[in-house]
Design a protein around this motif. Structure first.
Motif, short mmCIF file in Angstrom:
data_model
loop_
_atom_site.label_atom_id
_atom_site.label_comp_id
_atom_site.label_asym_id
_atom_site.label_seq_id
_atom_site.Cartn_x
_atom_site.Cartn_y
_atom_site.Cartn_z
N TRP A 69 26.22 -21.56 32.35
CA TRP A 69 25.46 -21.92 33.44
C TRP A 69 25.92 -23.05 34.42
N ILE A 70 25.94 -22.59 35.79
CA ILE A 70 26.23 -23.76 36.66
C ILE A 70 25.06 -24.06 37.20
N THR A 71 24.78 -25.52 37.36
CA THR A 71 23.67 -26.30 37.87
C THR A 71 23.96 -26.76 39.17
N LEU A 72 23.34 -26.61 40.50
CA LEU A 72 23.60 -27.25 41.39
C LEU A 72 22.32 -28.49 41.90
N GLU A 73 22.92 -29.81 42.46
CA GLU A 73 22.15 -30.70 43.15
C GLU A 73 20.80 -31.23 42.01
N GLY A 74 21.15 -31.68 41.06
CA GLY A 74 20.04 -32.34 40.47
C GLY A 74 19.50 -31.55 39.62
N GLY A 75 20.08 -30.26 39.14
CA GLY A 75 19.21 -29.25 38.18
C GLY A 75 18.59 -28.11 38.71
N PHE A 76 18.60 -27.85 40.07
CA PHE A 76 18.28 -26.71 40.76
C PHE A 76 19.28 -25.87 40.89
N ALA A 77 19.12 -24.76 41.26
CA ALA A 77 19.81 -23.21 41.46
C ALA A 77 20.85 -23.15 40.44
N VAL A 78 20.25 -22.69 39.22
CA VAL A 78 21.02 -22.49 37.94
C VAL A 78 21.55 -21.09 38.28
N ARG A 79 23.02 -20.96 38.04
CA ARG A 79 23.87 -19.85 38.07
C ARG A 79 24.46 -19.45 36.76
N HIS A 80 24.44 -18.04 36.57
CA HIS A 80 25.19 -17.72 35.36
C HIS A 80 26.71 -17.57 35.83
N CYS A 81 27.47 -17.91 35.06
CA CYS A 81 29.02 -17.64 35.08
C CYS A 81 29.73 -17.36 33.59
N LEU A 82 30.91 -17.06 33.86
CA LEU A 82 31.71 -16.65 32.65
C LEU A 82 32.80 -17.78 32.45
N VAL A 83 32.99 -18.59 31.30
CA VAL A 83 34.06 -19.20 31.46
C VAL A 83 35.28 -18.67 30.74
N GLN A 84 36.38 -18.39 31.57
CA GLN A 84 37.42 -17.80 31.11
C GLN A 84 38.39 -18.39 30.36
N ASP A 85 38.69 -19.61 30.65
CA ASP A 85 39.69 -20.51 29.69
C ASP A 85 39.22 -21.90 30.04
N ILE A 86 39.45 -22.67 29.00
CA ILE A 86 39.23 -24.24 29.36
C ILE A 86 40.05 -25.13 28.50
N SER A 87 40.20 -26.38 28.93
CA SER A 87 41.09 -27.50 28.54
C SER A 87 40.24 -28.68 28.43
N THR A 88 40.71 -29.80 27.89
CA THR A 88 40.30 -30.86 28.01
C THR A 88 40.09 -31.41 29.45
N ALA A 89 40.80 -31.02 30.62
CA ALA A 89 40.69 -31.27 31.87
C ALA A 89 39.87 -30.51 32.89
N GLY A 90 39.66 -29.30 32.28
CA GLY A 90 39.06 -28.37 33.27
C GLY A 90 38.66 -27.19 32.86
N ALA A 91 38.50 -26.14 33.73
CA ALA A 91 38.02 -24.64 33.22
C ALA A 91 38.22 -23.90 34.44
N LYS A 92 38.45 -22.52 34.14
CA LYS A 92 38.41 -21.49 34.94
C LYS A 92 37.12 -20.58 34.61
N LEU A 93 36.48 -20.25 35.90
CA LEU A 93 35.17 -19.73 35.83
C LEU A 93 35.04 -18.55 36.85
N THR A 94 34.26 -17.48 36.30
CA THR A 94 34.12 -16.39 37.22
C THR A 94 32.62 -16.11 37.30
N LEU A 95 32.25 -15.86 38.70
CA LEU A 95 30.92 -15.80 39.17
C LEU A 95 30.60 -15.04 40.22
N GLN A 96 29.55 -14.64 40.40
CA GLN A 96 29.29 -13.78 41.85
C GLN A 96 28.91 -14.86 42.68
#
Length: 85
Positions: free
Chosen positions: A18-45
């Protein structure tokens, strides 16, 4: 001349998150395609509509997760780097 920057090893996940915007509002579902200690690749509408800073979590609780900065956008995918807890 500086040595080429080595890319972090990424782990393929394809895990819902889930992606959360501005202090906990507007939660959006996403898919974490890959991840490392530095970052990630996400897909979402509507990836183009994301702000520059988001919170990424593997639970729908806005108090958990990692603070991220969007560093690139391509269609339904975005790349983020972790910038805090």
């Amino acid at each position: 001349m500086a040595a080429p920057k080595k890319r972090e090893t990424r782990k393929s996940m394809k895990q819902p998150a889930w992606i959360t915007l501005e202090g906990g509002f507007a939660v959006r579902h996403c898919l974490v395609q890959d991840i490392s200690t530095a970052g990630a690749k996400l897909t979402l509408q509507d990836a183009a509509a994301l702000p520059a800073t988001i919170r990424l979590a593997f639970a729908r609780d806005a108090r958990t997760g990692r603070l991220c900065q969007v560093v690139w956008r391509r269609g339904a995918s975005v790349g983020v780097k972790f910038i805090g807890k």
